[in-house]
Write a protein that holds these residues in place. Structure first.
Motif, PDB file in Angstrom:
ATOM      1  N   CYS A 222       0.831  -1.208   0.000  1.00 52.99           N
ATOM      2  CA  CYS A 222       0.000   0.000   0.000  1.00 52.99           C
ATOM      3  C   CYS A 222       0.868   1.262   0.000  1.00 52.99           C
ATOM      4  N   CYS A 224      -0.913   4.245   0.026  1.00 52.28           N
ATOM      5  CA  CYS A 224      -1.923   5.247   0.389  1.00 52.28           C
ATOM      6  C   CYS A 224      -1.646   5.879   1.755  1.00 52.28           C
ATOM      7  N   CYS A 268      -6.422  -1.611  -2.870  1.00 51.88           N
ATOM      8  CA  CYS A 268      -6.010  -0.268  -3.244  1.00 51.88           C
ATOM      9  C   CYS A 268      -4.962  -0.272  -4.354  1.00 51.88           C
ATOM     10  N   CYS A 269      -4.287  -1.415  -4.554  1.00 54.88           N
ATOM     11  CA  CYS A 269      -3.222  -1.465  -5.558  1.00 54.88           C
ATOM     12  C   CYS A 269      -3.013  -2.900  -6.003  1.00 54.88           C
ATOM     13  N   TYR A 270      -2.340  -3.053  -7.114  1.00 57.62           N
ATOM     14  CA  TYR A 270      -2.007  -4.379  -7.616  1.00 57.62           C
ATOM     15  C   TYR A 270      -0.752  -4.904  -6.929  1.00 57.62           C
ATOM     16  N   THR A 299      -3.748  -3.426 -15.150  1.00 52.53           N
ATOM     17  CA  THR A 299      -3.738  -2.315 -14.194  1.00 52.53           C
ATOM     18  C   THR A 299      -4.554  -1.125 -14.674  1.00 52.53           C
TER      19      THR A 299
END
Length: 321
Positions: A222, A224, A268-270, A299
């Motif tokens: 993450c 974020c 939240c992300c790959y 993506t």
């Protein structure tokens, strides 16, 4: 018309060697009728079924015997003996006798005498003899599929119908959070149950529903700055409260295939994409630009990163994958 070169080109293009006209005649039937020996040889080599009857009930051997095509009849008889399928010889013999084709009569009488000495298990020599290599096994499987009617043209039709059904389902989606993630057109092939093309009941379309809620933030991935993260390891995200079975099955009908509805949560992300790891790229036969395009597609905004709700066997409610 007896053009072997043209036929060889068609065979390389994977035509249906057992295609029947409206009157039931197959290519090997027509070639046998006209005495095109080389054509019959090529068709037999391509695993054409020499026992398919026209609507009149005549087989290729019958029509060759009727027309006095001795060399073609000899080839068909030899193949019938190899397959231990001699039921077409007696009708062909009566036909040859009726039309006064004495050479063919002698040939068929000899074939019947040979047939009487063969085992009575009605299995082909190829089936009784163990296959010695993958190519021979493949030929035996191809022959069995072709003789049961599961040929390239029908397979292509079944794939096309499956693609249409899947596209209809996509267009009828009423919720933004639904995605078609499985392939019915691939599923029917992977779940082939019998040689005539019948598929397993598990041939279905997989539908994914993204559950509304906060994003999951994998620890170590993450960016974020989230305070609460979830453990991520080898493609697994650990989060409590989910069942072992990830999907709800919906039965199909005559109008649509069955489908499985799978619940999923957004990340939240790959995480790192395994095929794009440096060691995998180095070992892969897929060109690196193609793999990069795969990464871009995965993506993109149209392909949300998600994890499916499921728990390991025996651990329902304690963790999800």
């Amino acid at each position: 018309q007896g053009h072997p070169g043209v036929l060889e080109s068609l065979l390389r293009a994977r035509v249906d060697v057992n295609h029947q006209q409206a009157d039931g005649r197959t290519p090997v039937y027509i070639a046998s009728c006209r005495g095109h020996l080389k054509t019959v040889e090529l068709l037999i080599k391509a695993l054409a079924d020499i026992n398919i009857q026209a609507k009149t009930g005549k087989t290729p051997l019958y029509i060759a015997s009727q027309n006095g095509r001795y060399e073609v009849a000899e080839l068909l008889v030899r193949e019938s003996i190899l397959q231990c399928k001699l039921e077409s010889i007696q009708p062909a013999l009566r036909c040859a006798q009726e039309f006064g084709n004495s050479r063919v009569v002698n040939l068929l009488q000899l074939a019947l005498s040979i047939g009487d000495s063969l085992p009575a298990d009605n299995g082909s020599i190829a089936q009784r003899r163990p296959a010695t290599c993958d190519s021979e096994l493949s030929q035996q499987l191809h022959s069995a599929l072709s003789q049961s009617g599961f040929v390239d043209s029908r397979a292509a039709l079944q794939s096309a119908v499956a693609d249409v059904l899947q596209d209809i389902l996509r267009r009828r989606q009423t919720h933004d959070g639904y995605f078609v993630v499985g392939s019915f057109s691939e599923g029917w092939g992977n779940s082939l149950k019998t040689l005539n093309g019948k598929t397993d009941t598990e041939s279905d379309i997989d539908m994914m529903q993204l559950v509304q809620g906060p994003l999951l933030h994998p620890t170590g991935l993450c960016e974020c700055g989230a305070v609460q993260t979830v453990e991520y390891k080898n493609g697994h995200v650990l989060s409590p409260g989910f069942a072992s079975s990830p999907s709800t099955a919906w039965l199909g009908s005559t109008l649509r295939p069955a489908f499985d509805e799978v619940l999923a949560r957004l990340l939240c992300c790959y995480p790192p994409i395994a095929p794009l790891h440096k060691d995998r790229v180095f070992k892969s036969n897929i060109a690196e630009p193609v793999l990069k395009l795969l990464q871009q597609d995965l993506t993109s905004d149209s392909s949300p990163c998600h994890v499916v709700h499921a728990a390991p066997p025996g651990k329902a409610g304690s963790s999800s994958v």
